[in-house]
Design a protein around this motif. Structure first.
Motif, PDB file in Angstrom:
ATOM      1  N   ARG A 101      48.393   3.729  88.122  1.00 12.22           N
ATOM      2  CA  ARG A 101      49.466   3.553  89.105  1.00 12.22           C
ATOM      3  C   ARG A 101      50.061   2.165  88.877  1.00 12.22           C
ATOM      4  O   ARG A 101      49.361   1.155  89.002  1.00 12.22           O
ATOM      5  N   THR A 104      49.883  -0.768  91.711  1.00 13.37           N
ATOM      6  CA  THR A 104      48.605  -1.356  92.144  1.00 13.37           C
ATOM      7  C   THR A 104      47.626  -1.583  91.001  1.00 13.37           C
ATOM      8  O   THR A 104      46.568  -2.165  91.207  1.00 13.37           O
ATOM      9  N   ASN A 105      47.960  -1.045  89.854  1.00 12.16           N
ATOM     10  CA  ASN A 105      47.055  -1.084  88.708  1.00 12.16           C
ATOM     11  C   ASN A 105      45.779  -0.246  88.920  1.00 12.16           C
ATOM     12  O   ASN A 105      44.812  -0.381  88.188  1.00 12.16           O
ATOM     13  N   GLU A 106      45.793   0.635  89.937  1.00  8.70           N
ATOM     14  CA  GLU A 106      44.668   1.556  90.103  1.00  8.70           C
ATOM     15  C   GLU A 106      44.603   2.484  88.893  1.00  8.70           C
ATOM     16  O   GLU A 106      45.620   2.776  88.271  1.00  8.70           O
ATOM     17  N   LYS A 107      43.388   2.939  88.622  1.00 13.70           N
ATOM     18  CA  LYS A 107      43.183   3.729  87.408  1.00 13.70           C
ATOM     19  C   LYS A 107      42.620   5.113  87.738  1.00 13.70           C
ATOM     20  O   LYS A 107      41.876   5.297  88.706  1.00 13.70           O
ATOM     21  N   GLU A 110      41.706   7.420  91.122  1.00 20.37           N
ATOM     22  CA  GLU A 110      42.270   6.663  92.248  1.00 20.37           C
ATOM     23  C   GLU A 110      43.785   6.539  92.140  1.00 20.37           C
ATOM     24  O   GLU A 110      44.453   6.210  93.132  1.00 20.37           O
ATOM     25  N   ALA A 111      44.293   6.804  90.982  1.00 21.44           N
ATOM     26  CA  ALA A 111      45.726   6.651  90.764  1.00 21.44           C
ATOM     27  C   ALA A 111      46.469   7.982  90.859  1.00 21.44           C
ATOM     28  O   ALA A 111      47.698   8.018  90.756  1.00 21.44           O
TER      29      ALA A 111
END
Ligand SMILES: Nc1ncnc2c1ncn2[C@@H]1O[C@H](COP(=O)(O)OP(=O)(O)OP(=O)(O)O)[C@@H](O)[C@H]1O
Ligand SMILES: [Mg+2]
Length: 112
Positions: A101, A104-107, A110-111
């Motif tokens: 994402r 947010t840099n979520e991976k 979680e993204a």
């Protein structure tokens, strides 16, 4: 994670979208595409007759889901897109290596 690529009849898009919302699949990409299947765009294929291949307008839906959500998403697409007639479309499923994402840099899961 899995990617579902579904080619459907254009007028079925709203039904498919609603069905996916009901099983709480969030996020999809939709494109207008042209294609043909085994009838090559004709309702019948006459053996030996000369014919041209016709591209028919279709909608392509791309959805990336967690593996555990794959089955319910595919079932929702099949149930909402099926008429029982030729040209109902096709579903392709592939593995997804990584999701990010941007905000947010979520991976990965979680993204999604
Ligand atoms: N092998 C394939 N590779 C890529 N795209 C395909 C393939 N087969 C079908 N498609 C895409 O799916 C669309 C719908 O295909 P379609 O439902 O006519 O498949 P089919 O195999 O001919 O099945 P049916 O006999 O039910 O018509 C096509 O217009 C094309 O965009
Ligand atoms: Mg066909």
């Amino acid at each position: 994670m899995k990617k579902i690529e579904a080619i459907i009849k254009p007028y079925k898009l709203e039904d498919v979208k609603d069905a996916l919302r009901e099983v709480e699949v969030s996020g999809m990409t939709v494109s207008e595409v042209k294609g043909y299947g085994r009838q090559q765009g004709h309702s019948e294929l006459y053996r030996g007759a000369e014919y041209v291949v016709d591209f028919l307008p279709k909608i392509k839906i791309e959805i990336v889901v967690k593996k555990e959500d794959l089955e319910k998403a595919v079932d929702a697409i099949i149930q909402s897109a099926k008429t029982g007639k030729i040209g109902d479309g096709k579903i392709f499923i592939t593995n997804i290596e990584k999701v990010i994402r941007i905000r947010t840099n979520e991976k990965n899961e979680e993204a999604i």
